[in-house]
Design an enzyme around this catalytic site. Sequence first.
Site, PDB file in Angstrom:
ATOM      1  N   ARG A  86       0.859  -1.180   0.000  1.00  0.00           N
ATOM      2  CA  ARG A  86       0.000   0.000   0.000  1.00  0.00           C
ATOM      3  C   ARG A  86       0.891   1.223   0.000  1.00  0.00           C
ATOM      4  O   ARG A  86       2.076   1.151   0.347  1.00  0.00           O
ATOM      5  CB  ARG A  86      -0.970   0.026   1.190  1.00  0.00           C
ATOM      6  CG  ARG A  86      -0.314   0.236   2.533  1.00  0.00           C
ATOM      7  CD  ARG A  86      -1.330   0.177   3.672  1.00  0.00           C
ATOM      8  NE  ARG A  86      -2.192   1.346   3.716  1.00  0.00           N
ATOM      9  CZ  ARG A  86      -1.945   2.444   4.440  1.00  0.00           C
ATOM     10  NH1 ARG A  86      -0.838   2.540   5.162  1.00  0.00           N
ATOM     11  NH2 ARG A  86      -2.775   3.452   4.456  1.00  0.00           N
TER      12      ARG A  86
ATOM     13  N   GLU B 194       5.512   6.643   1.244  1.00  0.00           N
ATOM     14  CA  GLU B 194       5.981   5.355   1.747  1.00  0.00           C
ATOM     15  C   GLU B 194       5.369   4.234   0.919  1.00  0.00           C
ATOM     16  O   GLU B 194       4.141   4.122   0.841  1.00  0.00           O
ATOM     17  CB  GLU B 194       5.554   5.167   3.206  1.00  0.00           C
ATOM     18  CG  GLU B 194       6.200   6.163   4.149  1.00  0.00           C
ATOM     19  CD  GLU B 194       5.687   6.053   5.576  1.00  0.00           C
ATOM     20  OE1 GLU B 194       6.275   6.682   6.464  1.00  0.00           O
ATOM     21  OE2 GLU B 194       4.679   5.337   5.813  1.00  0.00           O
TER      22      GLU B 194
ATOM     23  N   LYS C 206      -0.276  15.044   9.933  1.00  0.00           N
ATOM     24  CA  LYS C 206       0.854  14.860   9.030  1.00  0.00           C
ATOM     25  C   LYS C 206       1.873  15.997   9.152  1.00  0.00           C
ATOM     26  O   LYS C 206       2.898  15.977   8.460  1.00  0.00           O
ATOM     27  CB  LYS C 206       0.349  14.731   7.588  1.00  0.00           C
ATOM     28  CG  LYS C 206      -0.360  13.398   7.323  1.00  0.00           C
ATOM     29  CD  LYS C 206      -0.983  13.366   5.945  1.00  0.00           C
ATOM     30  CE  LYS C 206      -1.819  12.123   5.687  1.00  0.00           C
ATOM     31  NZ  LYS C 206      -1.016  10.920   5.413  1.00  0.00           N
TER      32      LYS C 206
HETATM   33  C1  HEM Z   1       1.719  -4.394  10.185  1.00  0.00           C
HETATM   34  C2  HEM Z   1       2.102  -3.437   9.482  1.00  0.00           C
HETATM   35  C3  HEM Z   1       1.982  -2.002   9.910  1.00  0.00           C
HETATM   36  C4  HEM Z   1       2.813  -1.288  10.706  1.00  0.00           C
HETATM   37  C5  HEM Z   1       4.061  -1.797  11.419  1.00  0.00           C
HETATM   38  C6  HEM Z   1       2.293   0.062  10.781  1.00  0.00           C
HETATM   39  C7  HEM Z   1       2.864   1.081  11.530  1.00  0.00           C
HETATM   40  C8  HEM Z   1       2.391   2.369  11.589  1.00  0.00           C
HETATM   41  C9  HEM Z   1       2.959   3.413  12.396  1.00  0.00           C
HETATM   42  C10 HEM Z   1       4.140   3.232  13.333  1.00  0.00           C
HETATM   43  C11 HEM Z   1       2.262   4.542  12.162  1.00  0.00           C
HETATM   44  C12 HEM Z   1       2.518   5.926  12.816  1.00  0.00           C
HETATM   45  C13 HEM Z   1       1.633   6.091  14.019  1.00  0.00           C
HETATM   46  C14 HEM Z   1       2.061   7.299  14.856  1.00  0.00           C
HETATM   47  O1  HEM Z   1       1.660   8.426  14.539  1.00  0.00           O
HETATM   48  O2  HEM Z   1       2.793   7.101  15.859  1.00  0.00           O
HETATM   49  C15 HEM Z   1       1.234   4.222  11.203  1.00  0.00           C
HETATM   50  C16 HEM Z   1       0.333   5.108  10.681  1.00  0.00           C
HETATM   51  C17 HEM Z   1      -0.717   4.736   9.866  1.00  0.00           C
HETATM   52  N1  HEM Z   1      -1.039   3.466   9.456  1.00  0.00           N
HETATM   53 FE1  HEM Z   1       0.021   1.794   9.765  1.00  0.00          FE
HETATM   54  N2  HEM Z   1       1.179   0.147  10.017  1.00  0.00           N
HETATM   55  C18 HEM Z   1       0.943  -1.083   9.457  1.00  0.00           C
HETATM   56  C19 HEM Z   1      -0.068  -1.437   8.636  1.00  0.00           C
HETATM   57  C20 HEM Z   1      -1.070  -0.597   8.230  1.00  0.00           C
HETATM   58  C21 HEM Z   1      -2.151  -0.975   7.346  1.00  0.00           C
HETATM   59  C22 HEM Z   1      -2.358  -2.344   6.706  1.00  0.00           C
HETATM   60  C23 HEM Z   1      -2.924   0.107   7.193  1.00  0.00           C
HETATM   61  C24 HEM Z   1      -4.144   0.121   6.333  1.00  0.00           C
HETATM   62  C25 HEM Z   1      -5.101   0.949   6.348  1.00  0.00           C
HETATM   63  C26 HEM Z   1      -2.332   1.191   7.968  1.00  0.00           C
HETATM   64  C27 HEM Z   1      -2.806   2.475   8.070  1.00  0.00           C
HETATM   65  C28 HEM Z   1      -2.155   3.531   8.676  1.00  0.00           C
HETATM   66  C29 HEM Z   1      -2.577   4.912   8.548  1.00  0.00           C
HETATM   67  C30 HEM Z   1      -3.786   5.417   7.756  1.00  0.00           C
HETATM   68  C31 HEM Z   1      -1.662   5.665   9.281  1.00  0.00           C
HETATM   69  C32 HEM Z   1      -1.623   7.191   9.383  1.00  0.00           C
HETATM   70  C33 HEM Z   1      -0.575   7.654   8.389  1.00  0.00           C
HETATM   71  C34 HEM Z   1      -0.604   9.103   7.980  1.00  0.00           C
HETATM   72  O3  HEM Z   1      -1.662   9.702   7.863  1.00  0.00           O
HETATM   73  O4  HEM Z   1       0.481   9.638   7.675  1.00  0.00           O
HETATM   74  N3  HEM Z   1      -1.211   0.724   8.599  1.00  0.00           N
HETATM   75  N4  HEM Z   1       1.331   2.883  10.878  1.00  0.00           N
END
Ligand code: HEM
Length: 347
Positions: free
Chosen positions: A223, A265, A317
Site C-alpha cells: 500500500r 511510503e 501529518k
Molecule cells: C503491520 C504493518 C503495519 C505497521 C508496522 C504500521 C505502523 C504504523 C505506524 C508506526 C504509524 C505511525 C503512528 C504514529 O503516529 O505514531 C502508522 C500510521 C498509519 N497506518 Fe500503519 N502500520 C501497518 C499497517 C497498516 C495498514 C495495513 C494500514 C491500512 C489501512 C495502515 C494504516 C495507517 C494509517 C492510515 C496511518 C496514518 C498515516 C498518515 O496519515 O500519515 N497501517 N502505521
Amino acid sequence: MTLQFNDETFRGDYTYSNSSAAVRRFPFPFDRDSYMYSVNIEPHPGGPEGSPFEHAFDVDEHYVAEMRDRAITLAGDPLRCQSLPHMELAGWDLLELIMVSKARDYPALFSLARDGDRWHWTNRPLGIEQRFTFLDASTLPCGPMEYITRQAQGDFALLDAREGNLWMDAGMITSQADWSLDFDVGMNFFEWHAPVPKARGMGVFDKALKFLNAVTQEQSYRRLNWTMTVNPRLDTSPENYHKWGPEKRTVTPDNVGTKQFLRVELQSFWRLPRSNALAFPIRCYLASLADLCTQPKWGRRLHRVLRDLDPDLAEYKGFALNRAMIVDYLARHDDGAPTSPGIFPDR
Ligand code: HEM
C-alpha cells in the site's frame, strides 16, 4: 539495467536530488483528486516495468547515499535497531527474503551463492562480500536483521503474529515519519496506530488487521502512504524533532517549491516462512513540489488533494503550519482541467 548512484546528503547541506527519470517513476500516491484513509492494499510485486512496484525491493539511484545516511543515524542512536530475543528467526527469514529477491531482480548488483547452509553474498554497490552460515549469527558481524537492513533501502518492522494480533517486536527504523521504534517496540497493531486520527472510528484498522492476519507466504501485498517533509530529510524521528521541526519555519513563498517535499511510503507485507512473522518494509521516496509539478497531472491533482484535505489529517501529518503556502504554490499549476484516473503521469 545500469544505475548511477547519486552522491548526495539527506541532512546538513541537503544535496539530495531526483534525476528526471526518478521523478517520472515516483510513486505518486493519489489515484483521484481527493484523499481519505482507506484500506488501499493490492498485490505486490508487479506493476509497469521500471516502476518502483516492479520488483520485490526497489533499488534506485539513492541506494548508496541512503545506506550511508542510515549508518550515520545508527551511529548516533543504536536504539533505532531493536530485536526482541524471540525475533532472531524472523531476522533470518528477512535476510533470506531480501538476499534472494535482490540477487534475482538485480543480478548485476547483487549475487547469492548457496551450498546448503553455507552462503556467499556479494553486494557490489556497497563493496560487501560475506561468507556465512545461515541461521548461525556468530558468522555475521551483527544480527541477521541488522546485517541485511543496513543494505536495503527503507525501514523494516518485523511483527510477531500471536493472539490474533501483530506485535512490533523488531525493527530497523531510521527514516520514519515522526514515530519511534523505541516507543512502539512491544506494542500491538491497535496500540501503535492509536495516534492516527479518524481511521479507527472508520473501521480501517479492524479491516486492515483481518487482512494482514490472512496474508500467506504465496502472495505479498503493498500500500502507499504519504506525508509532507520540509527538506529532503530521511530521519524525521521524534528523537530528533529539535533538528528538523524548526526547519518548517524556513519555508517561504519563494522557496516552497524546492524546500517542501512530498514523502511517500511504499509499504509492503510479507509472511515469513520459518517464524510466521510478518515483515513490513516501509520504503520512503521524496520529491519536491517543483519536481512533481513537472508532470502536469500530478501538479493539478496534488493541489486539489491538499486544498480539500481534512484539517485533522493536515495537522497529524505535520504541515498545517505551511498548508496555505503550499496550496497557493500548487494552485499556479492547476488549470482546472480534468485528471485521468490512476497514479501514473500522462504520457
Ligand atoms: C503491520 C504493518 C503495519 C505497521 C508496522 C504500521 C505502523 C504504523 C505506524 C508506526 C504509524 C505511525 C503512528 C504514529 O503516529 O505514531 C502508522 C500510521 C498509519 N497506518 Fe500503519 N502500520 C501497518 C499497517 C497498516 C495498514 C495495513 C494500514 C491500512 C489501512 C495502515 C494504516 C495507517 C494509517 C492510515 C496511518 C496514518 C498515516 C498518515 O496519515 O500519515 N497501517 N502505521
